[in-house]
Design a protein around this motif. Sequence first.
Motif, PDB file in Angstrom:
ATOM      1  N   THR A  30       0.828  -1.204   0.000  1.00  0.00           N
ATOM      2  CA  THR A  30       0.000   0.000   0.000  1.00  0.00           C
ATOM      3  C   THR A  30       0.864   1.257   0.000  1.00  0.00           C
ATOM      4  N   LEU A  31       1.890   1.264   0.843  1.00  0.00           N
ATOM      5  CA  LEU A  31       2.759   2.446   0.915  1.00  0.00           C
ATOM      6  C   LEU A  31       3.485   2.677  -0.395  1.00  0.00           C
ATOM      7  N   GLN A  32       3.971   1.589  -0.983  1.00  0.00           N
ATOM      8  CA  GLN A  32       4.691   1.742  -2.250  1.00  0.00           C
ATOM      9  C   GLN A  32       3.732   2.191  -3.357  1.00  0.00           C
ATOM     10  N   GLY A  33       2.500   1.674  -3.338  1.00  0.00           N
ATOM     11  CA  GLY A  33       1.483   2.106  -4.290  1.00  0.00           C
ATOM     12  C   GLY A  33       1.181   3.586  -4.125  1.00  0.00           C
ATOM     13  N   LEU A  34       1.071   4.010  -2.868  1.00  0.00           N
ATOM     14  CA  LEU A  34       0.802   5.409  -2.556  1.00  0.00           C
ATOM     15  C   LEU A  34       1.913   6.306  -3.109  1.00  0.00           C
ATOM     16  N   HIS A  91       0.892  32.028 -28.355  1.00  0.00           N
ATOM     17  CA  HIS A  91       0.881  33.471 -28.342  1.00  0.00           C
ATOM     18  C   HIS A  91       0.731  34.023 -29.756  1.00  0.00           C
ATOM     19  N   GLN A  92       1.460  33.417 -30.665  1.00  0.00           N
ATOM     20  CA  GLN A  92       1.423  33.866 -32.062  1.00  0.00           C
ATOM     21  C   GLN A  92       0.059  33.606 -32.685  1.00  0.00           C
ATOM     22  N   SER A  93      -0.446  32.418 -32.514  1.00  0.00           N
ATOM     23  CA  SER A  93      -1.669  32.028 -33.205  1.00  0.00           C
ATOM     24  C   SER A  93      -2.908  32.661 -32.591  1.00  0.00           C
ATOM     25  N   GLY A  94      -2.748  33.263 -31.414  1.00  0.00           N
ATOM     26  CA  GLY A  94      -3.866  33.959 -30.807  1.00  0.00           C
ATOM     27  C   GLY A  94      -4.903  33.044 -30.181  1.00  0.00           C
ATOM     28  N   ILE A  95      -4.572  31.758 -30.093  1.00  0.00           N
ATOM     29  CA  ILE A  95      -5.516  30.832 -29.449  1.00  0.00           C
ATOM     30  C   ILE A  95      -5.268  30.867 -27.953  1.00  0.00           C
ATOM     31  N   ASP A  96      -6.325  30.920 -27.217  1.00  0.00           N
ATOM     32  CA  ASP A  96      -6.178  30.918 -25.767  1.00  0.00           C
ATOM     33  C   ASP A  96      -6.370  29.496 -25.267  1.00  0.00           C
ATOM     34  N   PHE A  97      -5.288  28.744 -25.259  1.00  0.00           N
ATOM     35  CA  PHE A  97      -5.420  27.344 -24.875  1.00  0.00           C
ATOM     36  C   PHE A  97      -4.231  26.889 -24.043  1.00  0.00           C
ATOM     37  N   TYR A  98      -4.526  26.491 -22.808  1.00  0.00           N
ATOM     38  CA  TYR A  98      -3.495  25.936 -21.937  1.00  0.00           C
ATOM     39  C   TYR A  98      -3.980  24.591 -21.416  1.00  0.00           C
ATOM     40  N   LEU A  99      -3.041  23.691 -21.243  1.00  0.00           N
ATOM     41  CA  LEU A  99      -3.399  22.414 -20.614  1.00  0.00           C
ATOM     42  C   LEU A  99      -3.665  22.665 -19.134  1.00  0.00           C
ATOM     43  N   GLN A 100      -4.822  22.260 -18.686  1.00  0.00           N
ATOM     44  CA  GLN A 100      -5.129  22.383 -17.267  1.00  0.00           C
ATOM     45  C   GLN A 100      -4.531  21.179 -16.533  1.00  0.00           C
ATOM     46  N   PRO A 101      -3.958  21.389 -15.329  1.00  0.00           N
ATOM     47  CA  PRO A 101      -3.422  20.230 -14.581  1.00  0.00           C
ATOM     48  C   PRO A 101      -4.551  19.353 -14.051  1.00  0.00           C
ATOM     49  N   LEU A 102      -4.170  18.233 -13.425  1.00  0.00           N
ATOM     50  CA  LEU A 102      -5.151  17.325 -12.821  1.00  0.00           C
ATOM     51  C   LEU A 102      -5.971  18.060 -11.759  1.00  0.00           C
ATOM     52  N   SER A 103      -7.267  17.835 -11.761  1.00  0.00           N
ATOM     53  CA  SER A 103      -8.109  18.447 -10.730  1.00  0.00           C
ATOM     54  C   SER A 103      -7.798  17.784  -9.386  1.00  0.00           C
ATOM     55  N   PRO A 104      -8.112  18.460  -8.273  1.00  0.00           N
ATOM     56  CA  PRO A 104      -7.862  17.842  -6.947  1.00  0.00           C
ATOM     57  C   PRO A 104      -8.548  16.484  -6.835  1.00  0.00           C
ATOM     58  N   HIS A 105      -9.762  16.409  -7.357  1.00  0.00           N
ATOM     59  CA  HIS A 105     -10.516  15.154  -7.289  1.00  0.00           C
ATOM     60  C   HIS A 105      -9.777  14.048  -8.036  1.00  0.00           C
ATOM     61  N   ASP A 106      -9.316  14.366  -9.263  1.00  0.00           N
ATOM     62  CA  ASP A 106      -8.596  13.372 -10.060  1.00  0.00           C
ATOM     63  C   ASP A 106      -7.263  12.995  -9.411  1.00  0.00           C
ATOM     64  N   VAL A 136      -5.137   7.277  -4.588  1.00  0.00           N
ATOM     65  CA  VAL A 136      -5.870   6.214  -3.885  1.00  0.00           C
ATOM     66  C   VAL A 136      -5.899   4.943  -4.742  1.00  0.00           C
ATOM     67  N   PHE A 137      -6.140   5.126  -6.038  1.00  0.00           N
ATOM     68  CA  PHE A 137      -6.190   3.978  -6.945  1.00  0.00           C
ATOM     69  C   PHE A 137      -4.844   3.251  -6.956  1.00  0.00           C
ATOM     70  N   SER A 138      -3.778   4.029  -7.000  1.00  0.00           N
ATOM     71  CA  SER A 138      -2.437   3.460  -7.020  1.00  0.00           C
ATOM     72  C   SER A 138      -2.151   2.681  -5.733  1.00  0.00           C
ATOM     73  N   ALA A 139      -2.564   3.260  -4.601  1.00  0.00           N
ATOM     74  CA  ALA A 139      -2.378   2.568  -3.319  1.00  0.00           C
ATOM     75  C   ALA A 139      -3.148   1.253  -3.308  1.00  0.00           C
ATOM     76  N   LEU A 140      -4.346   1.296  -3.888  1.00  0.00           N
ATOM     77  CA  LEU A 140      -5.180   0.093  -3.967  1.00  0.00           C
ATOM     78  C   LEU A 140      -4.514  -0.983  -4.815  1.00  0.00           C
ATOM     79  N   LEU A 141      -3.915  -0.561  -5.922  1.00  0.00           N
ATOM     80  CA  LEU A 141      -3.211  -1.518  -6.786  1.00  0.00           C
ATOM     81  C   LEU A 141      -2.068  -2.172  -6.019  1.00  0.00           C
ATOM     82  N   GLY A 142      -1.313  -1.349  -5.275  1.00  0.00           N
ATOM     83  CA  GLY A 142      -0.197  -1.869  -4.481  1.00  0.00           C
ATOM     84  C   GLY A 142      -0.688  -2.879  -3.455  1.00  0.00           C
ATOM     85  N   TRP A 143      -1.782  -2.515  -2.790  1.00  0.00           N
ATOM     86  CA  TRP A 143      -2.362  -3.407  -1.786  1.00  0.00           C
ATOM     87  C   TRP A 143      -2.793  -4.727  -2.430  1.00  0.00           C
TER      88      TRP A 143
END
Lengths: 217, 303
Positions: free
Chosen positions: B228-232, B258-273, B279-286
């Motif tokens: 579990t710890l290693q999964g975490l 900036h050049q193309s005038g598109i306003d597009f940035y990759l958003q990071p992972l949400s807190p929920h995700d 948690v999923f990773s810890a579960l896999l380890g377990w």
Amino acid sequence: MIVFKNVSKRYPDGYVALNNIDLTVEPGEMVFLTGHSGAGKSTLLKLISAIERPTSGTIAISGQNIARLKLGAIPYLRRKIGFIFQDHKLLFDRNVFNNVLLPLQISSFDSKTAASRVRAALDKVGLLKKEKSMPITLSGGERQRLCIARAIVHRPNILIADEPTGNLDVEYARDIMALFTSFNQVGVTVMIATHDASLLEDTQHRIILLKQGKLAV
Amino acid sequence: MIRAWLTQHGFVLILTLKRLISTPITTFLSIIVMGIALSMPTGIYVFMKNLQSVTGQAANSPQMSLFLRKEVNKEDIAKIKRNLEHNANIVSIQFVSKDAALQRLQQSNGLADITISLQHNPLPDAFVIHTAQNTSDMLEQLRAEMQSWPEVEHVQFDSAWLERLHALLKLGRFVVLMLATLLSVAIIAIMFNTIRLQILTKHDEIEISKLIGATDSFIRRPFLYFGTLQGLASGASAWLIVTFSIALINEEAYAFIHQSGIDFYLQPLSPHDSISLIVFSALLGWLGARLSVASHLWQIEPR
């Protein structure tokens, strides 16, 4: 306290280690189990802590039939018994203190109580000054006393020893026997398997003789 | 009773942490391997989610095409354009003449031969419009109104490209799921093997513990904590990898965007995700540890 009724143990290869044993050991009694090697002494002791299961018959410990004990109940049976193994079964990756601590960790003792009990047990066998030593540095006699400390640290009612004086010289063997006698004097039921005739010469305790898996009277 | 239980678990937790720290390189490498494995589906998932939010914006301004009758002249076209410009529901208008449409068709692959063989231009003039809202009532009303104009041959909703994009996103989600499943199995297998090796080296301790009255759960516990710890930690390292990668990509893409005038940035992972990942990773380890312990411990029954 320990009652064998018609107990037989046959191994899968057909070898009969114990044949129709009837035996009663009273609470607080101290008995010797003797006979040639291969007579079934070790098997009989292992049946008591369910390391081996009998092929037939019943074994009652404090009224509980352990011949048909469920797997999940075996650990709790073993915690009532102190077992001194013929091959010691010490852990060489940890010091004397931690070897004796193991049974208490298993029984979920809190660390304060556990530490004081470990020291009491080590004191009893005369190894208190060696609590930080590694088992590899101990002499044969000291290792045997370490085994005894681990077997009594959780204060069992029954103490079982399989060839406890196996490779020890007479002086050491006498010390070890004195220890067992002292446990018996405070009410512990003690069963000792030995083929060492010198141990039995001047004893007042009952001697049970096994011959080819049968009780010889 | 509860205190003893807590003491025991606390003891095992500390013991496991010590064990992890005592072999820093092994621990670090396992965590990195598992972290990278997890970061792949997570990374694609983040990318998809960003794409989805962009197409979500696009879907909010539906597009319609007005195909005009062949016989319309320039005045008719100008009149329609005025009409469209006066409609408050329409936010943008683009005129595509039949010549422009034919030219575009000739440029597209595989169709050039067909267009050459044509005697005259079969394509109509057309307007492409974007509407402000996308309530179906309003769209239908607008379509009916425009259809009633005598110069208009046919009005068509242009949602096909959006449908295609959604199909593509659906495919992407499937790929993420597939990759996540495969790599989860890989992580369980890694953990399974790690625990197997530990059980082998702890053979004596396990056997002796069983002989002096340890329950199976007592024996299992340190291994489950380890898994579990290693999964975490692996989940956390996957999170770091993805977050760091997004920051890096955003920085690299800055000049271009900036050049193309598109306003597009990759958003990071949400807190929920993020929490789900760890948690999923810890579960896999377990789970890997649990399976390994289950399949190896019975081999160490004392005899």
